[in-house]
Design an enzyme around this catalytic site. Structure first.
Site, mmCIF file in Angstrom:
data_model
loop_
_atom_site.group_PDB
_atom_site.id
_atom_site.type_symbol
_atom_site.label_atom_id
_atom_site.label_comp_id
_atom_site.label_asym_id
_atom_site.label_seq_id
_atom_site.Cartn_x
_atom_site.Cartn_y
_atom_site.Cartn_z
ATOM 1 N N ARG A 63 9.290 78.105 19.052
ATOM 2 C CA ARG A 63 10.555 77.958 18.892
ATOM 3 C C ARG A 63 11.103 78.277 17.535
ATOM 4 N NH1 ARG A 63 14.593 73.204 19.403
ATOM 5 N NH2 ARG A 63 16.726 74.263 20.279
ATOM 6 N N HIS A 67 14.102 80.792 16.299
ATOM 7 C CA HIS A 67 15.315 80.542 15.637
ATOM 8 C C HIS A 67 15.292 81.197 14.226
ATOM 9 C CE1 HIS A 67 16.926 76.600 17.840
ATOM 10 N NE2 HIS A 67 16.114 77.579 18.950
ATOM 11 N N ASN A 95 19.548 73.158 15.568
ATOM 12 C CA ASN A 95 18.463 72.882 15.143
ATOM 13 C C ASN A 95 18.604 71.294 14.754
ATOM 14 O OD1 ASN A 95 17.509 75.466 14.865
ATOM 15 N ND2 ASN A 95 18.461 75.843 13.086
ATOM 16 N N HIS A 194 10.069 79.052 27.913
ATOM 17 C CA HIS A 194 10.445 77.597 28.322
ATOM 18 C C HIS A 194 9.407 76.957 29.207
ATOM 19 C CE1 HIS A 194 14.983 77.943 26.848
ATOM 20 N NE2 HIS A 194 13.969 77.861 25.666
#
Ligand code: HEM
Ligand SMILES: *[C@@H]1O[C@H](CO)[C@@H](O)[C@H](O)[C@H]1NC(C)=O
Length: 334
Positions: A63, A67, A95, A194
């Site tokens: 992840r 990001h 975040n 996911h």
């Protein structure tokens, strides 16, 4: 005869296009071959230990790369702490109290600096760590293109603006990916991430109490047991930080079960369910069904999309710098 000629022509054109699109990347495979030949082994070893100590870390490192790439490109801007007039991305909505793995990147950077000082970018380290994390959980491996440089600043506002929210509609997910040069195929394949990791009650509360199913196919309502289990875990208010696995069935394995889940009504986030719930977006749902029934095809598409995401707005040449400490720009630490 003519159709044979045409198919041959199309074939040649396709091969040329595939080769050409690979060459489009300013990044290369053997970037550190001379300057840091053991880089990938060092990263892999530390990621392996980190994941042994904390299995969720594999998800968190994957992840982190996402990001990073969605805010000013894959330039390690996400790693910068507050200093002088930089406001860290770490405090932005998507975040805060959520993004993890910073200490693992610090540790890798420390070890890499010992052997190859001022050579390897933090942005490349994140990218390799993300790949290794997928592999460690049973997912596909691939060669990581390298040569990214690190940003001189961060974008707190960008993190709030460009990272999609968990309650996004399908249209806004598509727009968010398009903004990064990623298409609907990338959206579906990368959402397959996911299959790992967890989300907080805060991120899925609207999905279990207030997900407007009008004009939708209602896939997300198919499993009532799942819904009531989530509701008892995550009440209408409070327990914001209680965690639930994004992939209920095989939370520790990188596989295609995420896609089976969302078809069966077990998508944890609204953004997950939107991939199948929107009746008009047949093109997208087609991808979901294909990945649900063919793990190899999912892996193949996932790898292509990860490479594509890893190329978003990278800094190369004399842009940016090679940070010595991933949390600060060099002019600040010296
Ligand atoms: C499609 C739009 C996406 C949305 C709306 C989204 C949203 C989220 C949210 C809300 C969480 C849980 C955060 C929390 O509650 O603390 C999460 C977790 C996660 N996301 Fe996404 N995400 C998206 C796409 C992606 C992509 C493209 C990747 C990777 C390439 C990714 C990888 C992950 C992983 C691995 C986790 C679990 C992290 C952990 O357990 O530490 N996501 N995502
Ligand atoms: C998503 O959640 C935010 C924060 O709770 C809210 O302000 C926004 O209206 C929601 N968006 C949608 C599309 O439901």
């Amino acid at each position: 005869m003519k159709s044979v000629q045409i198919s041959f022509f199309v074939l040649v054109l396709t091969i040329f296009r595939v080769r050409n699109s690979r060459c489009d990347s300013p990044l290369v495979l053997d970037y550190y071959k001379e300057t840091c030949p053991h880089l990938e082994e060092m990263v892999q070893r530390i990621v392996e230990i980190a994941v042994l100590e904390d299995p969720r870390m594999a998800a968190s490192l994957l992840r982190l790369h996402f990001h990073d790439c969605f805010v000013m490109g894959c330039d390690a801007s996400v790693l910068l702490d507050d200093f002088e007039n930089v406001i860290s991305e770490k405090e932005a909505g998507p975040n805060l109290n959520s993004l993890r793995g910073f200490e693992v990147i610090d540790e890798i950077k420390y070890v890499v600096e010992e052997s190859c000082p001022a050579t390897v970018s933090c942005a490349d380290i994140i990218t390799i760590a993300a790949r290794d994390s997928v592999v460690l959980r049973g997912g596909p491996g691939w060669d990581v293109l390298l040569g990214r440089r690190d940003s001189l600043t961060a974008s707190f506002n960008g993190a709030n603006q460009f990272i999609p929210a968990p309650n996004s509609t399908l249209d806004s997910l598509i727009a968010d990916f398009q903004q990064q040069g990623l298409d609907t195929g990338d959206l579906v394949a990368l959402s397959g991430s996911h299959t790992l990791g967890k989300a907080r009650c805060l991120s899925f509360r609207q999905r279990i109490y207030d997900y407007n199913s009008e004009e939708k196919y209602g896939y997300h309502e198919r499993d009532e047991e799942y819904l009531s289990a989530l509701r008892s875990l995550c009440p209408r208010s409070g327990r914001d930080n209680t965690l639930a696995p994004l992939d209920l069935k095989t939370p520790a394995r990188f596989d295609n079960h995420y896609f089976i889940n969302i078809i069966e009504g077990r998508g944890l986030l609204i953004s997950d369910n939107e991939l199948v719930d929107q009746g008009l977006q047949w093109e997208i749902r087609k991808h979901v069904f294909a990945y649900a029934s063919n793990q190899e095809y999912f892996f193949y598409s996932f790898v292509n999309s990860m490479i594509k995401m890893g190329n978003v707005n990278v800094l190369t040449g004399n842009k940016g710098e090679i940070r010595k400490n991933c949390r600060f720009v060099n002019s600040y630490t010296i």
